[in-house]
Design a protein around this motif. Structure first.
Motif, mmCIF file in Angstrom:
data_model
loop_
_atom_site.group_PDB
_atom_site.id
_atom_site.type_symbol
_atom_site.label_atom_id
_atom_site.label_comp_id
_atom_site.label_asym_id
_atom_site.label_seq_id
_atom_site.Cartn_x
_atom_site.Cartn_y
_atom_site.Cartn_z
ATOM 1 N N GLY A 1 49.787 -23.104 -56.552
ATOM 2 C CA GLY A 1 50.991 -22.532 -55.951
ATOM 3 C C GLY A 1 51.136 -21.066 -56.288
ATOM 4 O O GLY A 1 50.305 -20.485 -56.979
ATOM 5 N N SER A 2 52.222 -20.498 -55.764
ATOM 6 C CA SER A 2 52.439 -19.063 -55.909
ATOM 7 C C SER A 2 53.764 -18.813 -56.621
ATOM 8 O O SER A 2 54.642 -19.668 -56.625
ATOM 9 C CB SER A 2 52.467 -18.458 -54.501
ATOM 10 N N GLN A 3 53.920 -17.601 -57.182
ATOM 11 C CA GLN A 3 55.109 -17.217 -57.963
ATOM 12 C C GLN A 3 55.365 -18.247 -59.075
ATOM 13 O O GLN A 3 56.473 -18.773 -59.235
ATOM 14 C CB GLN A 3 56.323 -17.015 -57.030
ATOM 15 N N PHE B 1 39.350 -15.101 -60.056
ATOM 16 C CA PHE B 1 40.810 -15.087 -59.915
ATOM 17 C C PHE B 1 41.157 -14.609 -58.515
ATOM 18 O O PHE B 1 40.502 -13.718 -57.993
ATOM 19 C CB PHE B 1 41.448 -14.117 -60.932
ATOM 20 N N GLU B 2 42.202 -15.187 -57.947
ATOM 21 C CA GLU B 2 42.611 -14.796 -56.587
ATOM 22 C C GLU B 2 44.054 -14.289 -56.579
ATOM 23 O O GLU B 2 44.897 -14.801 -55.840
ATOM 24 C CB GLU B 2 42.500 -15.992 -55.636
ATOM 25 N N PRO B 3 44.397 -13.297 -57.394
ATOM 26 C CA PRO B 3 45.793 -12.837 -57.394
ATOM 27 C C PRO B 3 46.114 -11.994 -56.169
ATOM 28 O O PRO B 3 45.297 -11.197 -55.722
ATOM 29 C CB PRO B 3 45.874 -11.975 -58.661
ATOM 30 N N ILE C 1 60.797 -11.574 -44.179
ATOM 31 C CA ILE C 1 61.324 -12.909 -43.881
ATOM 32 C C ILE C 1 61.569 -13.736 -45.150
ATOM 33 O O ILE C 1 62.151 -14.818 -45.099
ATOM 34 C CB ILE C 1 60.378 -13.653 -42.899
ATOM 35 N N ARG C 2 61.150 -13.220 -46.305
ATOM 36 C CA ARG C 2 61.224 -14.018 -47.535
ATOM 37 C C ARG C 2 62.635 -14.530 -47.857
ATOM 38 O O ARG C 2 62.791 -15.692 -48.205
ATOM 39 C CB ARG C 2 60.642 -13.258 -48.735
ATOM 40 N N PRO C 3 63.689 -13.685 -47.735
ATOM 41 C CA PRO C 3 65.026 -14.219 -48.041
ATOM 42 C C PRO C 3 65.414 -15.388 -47.121
ATOM 43 O O PRO C 3 65.952 -16.393 -47.579
ATOM 44 C CB PRO C 3 65.949 -13.015 -47.837
ATOM 45 N N ALA D 1 54.164 -7.617 -51.584
ATOM 46 C CA ALA D 1 53.411 -8.827 -51.239
ATOM 47 C C ALA D 1 54.234 -9.678 -50.283
ATOM 48 O O ALA D 1 55.447 -9.852 -50.483
ATOM 49 C CB ALA D 1 53.098 -9.643 -52.497
ATOM 50 N N TYR D 2 53.582 -10.224 -49.272
ATOM 51 C CA TYR D 2 54.218 -11.129 -48.311
ATOM 52 C C TYR D 2 55.426 -10.478 -47.638
ATOM 53 O O TYR D 2 56.399 -11.148 -47.310
ATOM 54 C CB TYR D 2 54.591 -12.463 -48.992
ATOM 55 N N GLY D 3 55.353 -9.170 -47.456
ATOM 56 C CA GLY D 3 56.382 -8.432 -46.717
ATOM 57 C C GLY D 3 55.830 -8.111 -45.338
ATOM 58 O O GLY D 3 55.980 -8.901 -44.397
HETATM 59 N N1 LLP Z 1 44.593 -18.276 -53.412
HETATM 60 C C1 LLP Z 1 45.004 -19.203 -52.530
HETATM 61 C C2 LLP Z 1 44.088 -20.267 -52.142
HETATM 62 C C3 LLP Z 1 46.310 -19.135 -52.007
HETATM 63 O O1 LLP Z 1 46.725 -20.066 -51.144
HETATM 64 C C4 LLP Z 1 47.179 -18.079 -52.391
HETATM 65 C C5 LLP Z 1 48.534 -17.965 -51.842
HETATM 66 C C6 LLP Z 1 46.678 -17.118 -53.291
HETATM 67 C C7 LLP Z 1 45.394 -17.252 -53.793
HETATM 68 C C8 LLP Z 1 47.496 -15.942 -53.753
HETATM 69 O O2 LLP Z 1 48.589 -16.346 -54.514
HETATM 70 P P1 LLP Z 1 49.458 -15.245 -55.317
HETATM 71 O O3 LLP Z 1 48.568 -14.619 -56.355
HETATM 72 O O4 LLP Z 1 49.912 -14.236 -54.325
HETATM 73 O O5 LLP Z 1 50.569 -16.017 -55.912
HETATM 74 N N2 LLP Z 1 54.481 -16.302 -48.500
HETATM 75 C C9 LLP Z 1 54.827 -16.824 -49.795
HETATM 76 C C10 LLP Z 1 53.619 -16.999 -50.676
HETATM 77 C C11 LLP Z 1 52.541 -17.872 -50.050
HETATM 78 C C12 LLP Z 1 51.326 -17.966 -50.926
HETATM 79 C C13 LLP Z 1 50.216 -18.664 -50.221
HETATM 80 N N3 LLP Z 1 48.995 -18.760 -50.960
HETATM 81 C C14 LLP Z 1 55.867 -15.907 -50.438
HETATM 82 O O6 LLP Z 1 56.293 -14.933 -49.808
HETATM 83 O O7 LLP Z 1 56.341 -16.184 -51.540
#
Ligand code: LLP
Length: 416
Positions: free
Chosen positions: A201-203, A272-274, A311-313, A369-371
């Motif tokens: 998951g994220s956040q 890592f996939e940040p 759209i996040r809010p 991010a995600y903006g």
């Molecule tokens: N790797 C995979 C397989 C993922 O699905 C994601 C995010 C990431 C890496 C990156 O995750 P991060 O490091 O950014 O937490 N639109 C939502 C977030 C959706 C995340 C989807 N996957 C938001 O605005 O909170």
């Protein structure tokens, strides 16, 4: 000093006052700090310096070519989820040999394009995807490196829409299914087993689900080793959460030491996939107050940014900090900050204590991010401009759209 700070009563990004940016580029505009992106990337790199690793920036968080080219110049790898993202990475100068391809629905053309580009690894989601990849690899005379995405069934304690590691989620396969996929992959000459991956998951702001899921994955790594399938990498998925409001995020060094301790003596390279951690707090959305509206029971600040820009809010009820660009009096009243879009879901903040006047400039924080990537043309609104500030330099990395851009692919019925 933060890259976003007040100087002489003016909110600046690095050395540039946001008021000057609004004057030159108008609003709404996403403004990113190069130094903030570089620092976040280096913090991740340094935290894991004692173990072989590769950061594969999650392109979905912000796929602007300016940002991708900056990360490519620092040697970053990339995590992609579509052929479109691979095109962007290549255009930005990223190395395909450092790209991993995630996602539950990779299409034949995307697999073919990725194979022809010689990407580092396909993060497989199912047995049928393995079959498809194998067929295309045979056709092209290529050998495809694979990893299997395992769903560890761990609760990431994040918003339900951004949790991905529970068994009811569409992502990954169980340990048992993964075992079967690896065994089959072992038999296929055009497939090379490379690694294992997961993403819960994220956040995420709690360390324990991250460590629990790694522990679960390592059991599988050891089981595979016992049947002579040795992996060269372990991909731990997305990055740790950031501060939007009053979150207590995980410290990057604590994260690194817990991950490395859990890994024990295993020598696999870590991937890592940040996404959010690298760019989330490096960007703001600059907007101007159109009007202040007082209804019987409520006050609204109507700004020129809207849910189509951020759209996040509306989608996740996310809280984003809002500051006046020019230092103001003490906040006095509570307002909902809303955009001009015709939806009650079009809000950027609710019940926020602010001091605002018409025509004021506001900065909405943590929009890197995600903006812009989740923005749309809803209500036929032009997508916002995007800028990267570096010191006193301002680079426009996406011009504001025009209505001509919006209708370019459309036609009036009968004119085709
Ligand atoms: N790797 C995979 C397989 C993922 O699905 C994601 C995010 C990431 C890496 C990156 O995750 P991060 O490091 O950014 O937490 N639109 C939502 C977030 C959706 C995340 C989807 N996957 C938001 O605005 O909170």
């Amino acid at each position: 000093m933060s890259e976003f700070h007040f100087s002489d009563g003016q909110l600046q990004v690095e050395d540039v006052p946001l008021r000057a940016i609004a004057g030159e580029f108008s609003t709404p505009t996403f403004v990113y700090s190069k130094a903030a992106i570089v620092t976040a990337y280096e913090n991740y790199q340094n935290a894991f310096s004692e173990h072989e690793h590769l950061i594969c920036y999650a392109v979905k968080a912000n796929s602007n070519l300016g940002i991708l080219s900056l990360l490519a110049s620092m040697g970053s790898g990339f995590d992609i989820v579509s052929g479109g993202e691979l095109h962007r990475v290549i255009k930005a100068g990223g190395e395909p040999g450092k790209v991993v391809f995630s996602g539950v629905g990779k299409q034949p053309w995307e697999i073919q394009f990725a194979l022809e580009s010689d990407i580092a690894c396909f993060n497989l989601e199912s047995d049928s995807e393995l079959q498809l990849l194998n067929e295309i690899a045979i056709k092209l005379g290529k050998v495809a490196a694979i990893s299997v995405r395992v769903n560890p069934d761990v609760d990431a304690k994040t918003h339900p829409y951004t949790a991905t590691g529970l068994k009811e989620n569409k992502f990954g396969v169980s340990a048992k299914q993964a075992m079967a996929i690896y065994r089959r992959a072992q038999q296929l000459p055009n497939i090379k087993i490379e690694g294992i991956d997961y993403h819960i998951g994220s956040q995420i702001t709690d360390l324990s689900p991250l460590i629990d899921s790694l522990t679960h994955i390592l059991e599988l790594v050891d089981e595979l080793e016992a049947i002579d399938i040795s992996l060269s990498h372990i991909d731990v998925g997305g990055g740790i959460g950031i501060i939007y409001n009053d979150e207590q995020p995980i410290d990057i060094d604590d994260y690194a030491s817990s991950i490395l301790q859990t890994l024990g003596g295993r020598r696999q390279r870590l991937l890592f996939e940040p996404g959010r951690f690298i760019v989330g707090n490096a960007g703001i959305l600059l907007t101007r107050v159109i009007t202040i509206k007082q209804n019987d029971h409520k006050k609204f600040v109507v700004v020129d940014a809207a849910m189509n820009d951020l759209i996040r809010p509306a989608l996740y009820q996310s809280w984003q900090q809002i500051e006046n660009v020019e230092q103001s009096d003490e906040p006095t009243d509570f307002y909902d900050v809303v955009g001009p879009v015709c939806e009650s879901a079009d809000f950027l903040a609710r019940n926020r204590k602010l001091f605002v006047r018409e025509d004021d400039l506001l900065a909405i924080f943590s929009c890197g991010a995600y903006g812009s990537v989740m923005s749309s043309n809803y209500n036929s609104r032009n997508r916002a401009a995007e800028l990267i500030v570096s010191g006193a330099d301002v680079h426009c990395v996406r011009k504001r759209e025009t209505i001509a851009d919006q209708i370019r692919l459309e036609s009036v019925l009968g004119s085709d």
